[in-house]
Enzyme design. Sequence first.
Site, PDB file in Angstrom:
ATOM      1  N   TYR A  72     102.100   7.047 -40.028  1.00  0.00           N
ATOM      2  CA  TYR A  72     101.392   7.902 -40.998  1.00  0.00           C
ATOM      3  C   TYR A  72     101.645   7.426 -42.430  1.00  0.00           C
ATOM      4  O   TYR A  72     100.731   7.376 -43.246  1.00  0.00           O
ATOM      5  CB  TYR A  72     101.854   9.356 -40.834  1.00  0.00           C
ATOM      6  N   PHE A 124      73.782   1.418 -56.681  1.00  0.00           N
ATOM      7  CA  PHE A 124      73.399   1.645 -55.287  1.00  0.00           C
ATOM      8  C   PHE A 124      73.156   3.141 -55.080  1.00  0.00           C
ATOM      9  O   PHE A 124      73.660   3.972 -55.835  1.00  0.00           O
ATOM     10  CB  PHE A 124      74.482   1.119 -54.334  1.00  0.00           C
ATOM     11  N   ASP A 125      72.408   3.517 -54.038  1.00  0.00           N
ATOM     12  CA  ASP A 125      72.000   4.929 -53.915  1.00  0.00           C
ATOM     13  C   ASP A 125      73.174   5.903 -53.749  1.00  0.00           C
ATOM     14  O   ASP A 125      73.143   6.996 -54.311  1.00  0.00           O
ATOM     15  CB  ASP A 125      70.924   5.144 -52.841  1.00  0.00           C
ATOM     16  N   ASP A 214      81.439  -2.454 -58.583  1.00  0.00           N
ATOM     17  CA  ASP A 214      81.101  -2.052 -57.214  1.00  0.00           C
ATOM     18  C   ASP A 214      81.002  -3.373 -56.456  1.00  0.00           C
ATOM     19  O   ASP A 214      80.062  -4.138 -56.635  1.00  0.00           O
ATOM     20  CB  ASP A 214      79.777  -1.283 -57.218  1.00  0.00           C
ATOM     21  N   ALA A 216      80.969  -4.486 -53.139  1.00  0.00           N
ATOM     22  CA  ALA A 216      80.641  -4.602 -51.710  1.00  0.00           C
ATOM     23  C   ALA A 216      80.378  -6.048 -51.278  1.00  0.00           C
ATOM     24  O   ALA A 216      80.783  -6.458 -50.200  1.00  0.00           O
ATOM     25  CB  ALA A 216      79.436  -3.726 -51.383  1.00  0.00           C
ATOM     26  N   LYS A 257      80.903  -4.751 -45.744  1.00  0.00           N
ATOM     27  CA  LYS A 257      80.038  -5.912 -46.016  1.00  0.00           C
ATOM     28  C   LYS A 257      80.923  -7.162 -46.058  1.00  0.00           C
ATOM     29  O   LYS A 257      81.227  -7.730 -45.025  1.00  0.00           O
ATOM     30  CB  LYS A 257      79.290  -5.714 -47.343  1.00  0.00           C
ATOM     31  N   HIS A 449      66.080   9.317 -47.923  1.00  0.00           N
ATOM     32  CA  HIS A 449      65.537   8.300 -47.021  1.00  0.00           C
ATOM     33  C   HIS A 449      66.202   8.293 -45.645  1.00  0.00           C
ATOM     34  O   HIS A 449      65.596   7.899 -44.663  1.00  0.00           O
ATOM     35  CB  HIS A 449      65.620   6.907 -47.658  1.00  0.00           C
TER      36      HIS A 449
HETATM   37  N1  F0G Z   1      77.768  -0.082 -53.023  1.00  0.00           N
HETATM   38  C1  F0G Z   1      76.853  -0.958 -52.580  1.00  0.00           C
HETATM   39  C2  F0G Z   1      76.380  -2.062 -53.474  1.00  0.00           C
HETATM   40  C3  F0G Z   1      76.345  -0.823 -51.289  1.00  0.00           C
HETATM   41  O1  F0G Z   1      75.427  -1.683 -50.860  1.00  0.00           O
HETATM   42  C4  F0G Z   1      76.827   0.221 -50.471  1.00  0.00           C
HETATM   43  C5  F0G Z   1      76.326   0.414 -49.119  1.00  0.00           C
HETATM   44  C6  F0G Z   1      77.789   1.099 -50.984  1.00  0.00           C
HETATM   45  C7  F0G Z   1      78.246   0.907 -52.266  1.00  0.00           C
HETATM   46  C8  F0G Z   1      78.337   2.250 -50.168  1.00  0.00           C
HETATM   47  O2  F0G Z   1      79.199   1.786 -49.219  1.00  0.00           O
HETATM   48  O3  F0G Z   1      78.120   2.366 -47.036  1.00  0.00           O
HETATM   49  O4  F0G Z   1      80.543   1.761 -47.182  1.00  0.00           O
HETATM   50  O5  F0G Z   1      79.748   3.920 -48.066  1.00  0.00           O
HETATM   51  N2  F0G Z   1      75.313  -0.176 -48.683  1.00  0.00           N
HETATM   52  C9  F0G Z   1      74.790  -0.155 -47.330  1.00  0.00           C
HETATM   53  C10 F0G Z   1      73.496  -0.886 -47.289  1.00  0.00           C
HETATM   54  C11 F0G Z   1      74.743   1.178 -46.698  1.00  0.00           C
HETATM   55  O6  F0G Z   1      72.830  -0.832 -46.236  1.00  0.00           O
HETATM   56  O7  F0G Z   1      73.128  -1.544 -48.259  1.00  0.00           O
HETATM   57  P1  F0G Z   1      79.401   2.508 -47.791  1.00  0.00           P
END
Ligand code: F0G
Length: 457
Positions: A72, A124-125, A214, A216, A257, A449
């Site tokens: 833990y 990102f969304d 960010d 990813a 990613k 979406h």
């Molecule tokens: N930032 C970026 C640039 C992303 O592309 C994503 C996720 C996230 C943050 C959020 O990360 O999914 O681990 O919570 N992108 C995926 C996509 C979902 O299909 O582009 P997460």
Amino acid sequence: MELPFAESWKIKMIEPIRKSTREEREKWIKEAHYNTFQLRSEQVYIDLITDSGTGSMSDRQWAAMMLGDESYAGASSFFNLKNKITELTGFGYVIPTHQGRAAENVLFSHLIKAGDIVPGNSHFDTTKGHIESRKAFALDCTIDEAKNTQLEIPFKGNVDPKKLEKALAENADKIPFIIVTITNNTAGGQPVSMQNLKEVRVIADKYKKPVLFDSARFAENAYFIKTREKGYENKTIKEITKEMFDLADGMTMSAKKDGIVNMGGFIATRREDWYEGAKKFCIPFEGYLTYGGMNGRDMNALAVGLDENTEFDNLETRIKQVEYLAKKLDEYGIPYQRPAGGHAIFVDAPKVLTHIPKEEFPAQTLTIELYLEAGIRSCEIGYLLADRDPVTRENRFGGLDLLRLAIPRRVYTNNHMDVIAAALKNVYDRREKITRGVKIVWEAPLMRHFTVKLDRL
Ligand code: F0G
């Protein structure tokens, strides 16, 4: 004779996939309310809905899973992960989270308050969602060139320094930090140059603001810097990675990613105040500080994944596959965001379905057509994903309307790329006959979406 390019790995384990008939797909997509997120994976032949959490782990990663420490508190797996992140980024404070959006949730809970403005390149969304749900504003300062899909420039994900400077000059007191997304997913997986990251840092320093990456797809971004930016040809990906993060105060990471794990994420920073602030939200939202939202075995696999995917050969294999698909689309004359990005091809739907008005969602219509054609699941990065304006509640039609073919890492072969290209060509060849789009039947107020229900017109 010069030897052709080939993958820098071989395949040790396979997973069967299944084809279907057009009649089956007609039925399934209707049941899914014409939303590819609502399909079951068995209803899909080639799955390009995302490159997130869909990669294949290596034998070294699987071996590391077996050594996971599930304690833990104070697990050795946490320290394996933390040490690797610190080595790659220079950030000494690390908080694991269950995925990228959880990292955003934890850190933004500390950093953002109502009325704030968070400028950057395209958010990102989920990032935008976490800003807007706090009644703050995500200000997109991406370069205008990113909106012209046919313009070929090497770093189309860049922040426009003039737009950023204007935002700071006018509203510095409302800006808690600047965010740069590497690579810029929304603009088409387009990279940000080192030069641009340096310009952002200079502006940030002038106004005494911190910078968050960010991250990813930071490794893919480093690959593009190495192959496209003068002065970086002879640097290793790890050297470039370190130089990029030297220009930031911290990072949020979706490890699904470029970490090549199926689940995971983290916050890393050099700022003690960010760490102390985030700690308070990590414990109630995610878990204790040495696991956040992750298992010990997953932290171990991530430590190995980060190390492997900051090696040139692995990235070259990946990016060359995306380029391979792009070249096929060039052959068939199908318009996409040029040049091809790191993790996906983004087809410019309004340029294909010229008879479909924006109110009928061209990219979503193309997504449905591609699924019907060959069982290929892609997704819309366009007007549906853009959600409604939080104030006027009008659809946001100002951006691009793209169909995204996201390529999972180390999963499909170039034969699959040939199938994808041929299926898209078949749809392209009958584009004149596709004259009706879709309408919304039900939608969620935010991030619609994923769950939107549609009907064909
Ligand atoms: N930032 C970026 C640039 C992303 O592309 C994503 C996720 C996230 C943050 C959020 O990360 O999914 O681990 O919570 N992108 C995926 C996509 C979902 O299909 O582009 P997460």
